[in-house]
Design a protein around this motif. Sequence first.
Motif, PDB file in Angstrom:
ATOM      1  N   ILE A 141      43.828  33.724  52.575  1.00 53.61           N
ATOM      2  CA  ILE A 141      43.552  35.169  52.649  1.00 53.61           C
ATOM      3  C   ILE A 141      44.806  35.904  52.153  1.00 53.61           C
ATOM      4  N   LYS A 142      45.989  35.398  52.587  1.00 55.20           N
ATOM      5  CA  LYS A 142      47.244  36.045  52.170  1.00 55.20           C
ATOM      6  C   LYS A 142      47.589  35.685  50.728  1.00 55.20           C
ATOM      7  N   ALA A 143      47.613  34.379  50.416  1.00 55.85           N
ATOM      8  CA  ALA A 143      48.093  33.935  49.097  1.00 55.85           C
ATOM      9  C   ALA A 143      47.173  34.411  47.979  1.00 55.85           C
ATOM     10  N   MET A 144      45.849  34.323  48.183  1.00 53.63           N
ATOM     11  CA  MET A 144      44.932  34.696  47.105  1.00 53.63           C
ATOM     12  C   MET A 144      44.830  36.215  46.956  1.00 53.63           C
ATOM     13  N   GLY A 145      45.089  36.934  48.063  1.00 46.71           N
ATOM     14  CA  GLY A 145      45.139  38.395  47.969  1.00 46.71           C
ATOM     15  C   GLY A 145      46.159  38.835  46.933  1.00 46.71           C
ATOM     16  N   LYS A 146      47.308  38.118  46.903  1.00 41.82           N
ATOM     17  CA  LYS A 146      48.355  38.438  45.922  1.00 41.82           C
ATOM     18  C   LYS A 146      47.966  37.933  44.532  1.00 41.82           C
ATOM     19  N   ARG A 147      47.450  36.707  44.486  1.00 45.42           N
ATOM     20  CA  ARG A 147      47.233  36.058  43.191  1.00 45.42           C
ATOM     21  C   ARG A 147      46.034  36.639  42.441  1.00 45.42           C
ATOM     22  N   LEU A 148      44.990  37.008  43.175  1.00 43.90           N
ATOM     23  CA  LEU A 148      43.736  37.409  42.515  1.00 43.90           C
ATOM     24  C   LEU A 148      43.550  38.919  42.418  1.00 43.90           C
ATOM     25  N   SER A 149      44.406  39.688  43.034  1.00 45.62           N
ATOM     26  CA  SER A 149      44.243  41.137  43.147  1.00 45.62           C
ATOM     27  C   SER A 149      42.866  41.524  43.697  1.00 45.62           C
ATOM     28  N   ALA A 150      42.292  40.647  44.509  1.00 44.95           N
ATOM     29  CA  ALA A 150      41.049  40.955  45.236  1.00 44.95           C
ATOM     30  C   ALA A 150      41.072  40.108  46.493  1.00 44.95           C
ATOM     31  N   SER A 151      40.631  40.681  47.621  1.00 49.17           N
ATOM     32  CA  SER A 151      40.688  39.888  48.847  1.00 49.17           C
ATOM     33  C   SER A 151      39.453  38.998  48.954  1.00 49.17           C
ATOM     34  N   LEU A 152      39.656  37.809  49.532  1.00 45.40           N
ATOM     35  CA  LEU A 152      38.525  36.895  49.697  1.00 45.40           C
ATOM     36  C   LEU A 152      37.454  37.505  50.591  1.00 45.40           C
ATOM     37  N   VAL A 153      37.891  38.288  51.583  1.00 41.82           N
ATOM     38  CA  VAL A 153      36.914  38.926  52.476  1.00 41.82           C
ATOM     39  C   VAL A 153      36.058  39.934  51.695  1.00 41.82           C
ATOM     40  N   ASP A 154      36.698  40.701  50.802  1.00 43.19           N
ATOM     41  CA  ASP A 154      35.932  41.624  49.954  1.00 43.19           C
ATOM     42  C   ASP A 154      34.957  40.863  49.063  1.00 43.19           C
ATOM     43  N   ILE A 155      35.417  39.728  48.546  1.00 43.23           N
ATOM     44  CA  ILE A 155      34.555  38.944  47.643  1.00 43.23           C
ATOM     45  C   ILE A 155      33.272  38.519  48.362  1.00 43.23           C
ATOM     46  N   ILE A 156      33.396  38.012  49.602  1.00 41.23           N
ATOM     47  CA  ILE A 156      32.162  37.572  50.288  1.00 41.23           C
ATOM     48  C   ILE A 156      31.318  38.769  50.733  1.00 41.23           C
TER      49      ILE A 156
END
Length: 233
Positions: A183-198
């Motif tokens: 949740i933390k690492a991909m928030g930075k890397r993807l410029s989108a939060s995993l929670v928003d994605i789901i």
Amino acid sequence: MRVMALGAHPDDVEICCGGTLARYSQEGSEVMMVSLTNGDKGHDTLPPEEIAAIRKKEFESSAAVIGAQAYCLGVLDEFLLDDVETRLALVDVIRSFRPDLLITHDPSGCHVDHRIASKLVFEAASLSYVTPVKTEHPAHPPIMPIYYMDTIGGVGFAPEEFVDISDTFAIKKEMLLHHESQIKAMGKRLSASLVDIIEITGRFRGLQAGVEYAEAFRPLRAALRVRTERLLP
Ligand SMILES: [Zn+2]
């Protein structure tokens, strides 16, 4: 039913089909979640072995939310290959659980590990009933149907079947939140939060299916792998 969901990384099946797995579990099916890689490139500063150990625990905690088994095949993240060693390892995992149905990535996935995972699962499923192919466990005779789960964010995926996850979306989110490191690492890397994605993908697929939240699938169409009855919840 015995349902095996296989993702390339420890959080993939939660993101792409967690609500459906929760429904299978609620309806009495045995569920096994498999991560083909150990996710050891899932952090920009932690050493690979350290983040792999963290992600294994996160994966197991997530599976425990729905009472599913969790198994990590342990291939190095970003380097999943369709080779003999990996095929045989996957064949043995399939044979050990003896599933009725497999769920995995669409061949058009956004990440190379997802695309290779899709191919590997098809190949391993095709080998798992071949008796002369020896692994630790005996051959698993059924020619199993395989469902492709939605891509990350739904890009390039043409759904053919939907599962209403309105009542299990909260469980899916709880599963995903166990992947705290990502949740933390991909928030930075993807410029989108995993929670928003789901959340956004779930609502979008829900809109298409006329329910609040849905997950989308399509069956792999190959001889003897299609069925006349509905297999998804
Ligand atoms: Zn992934």
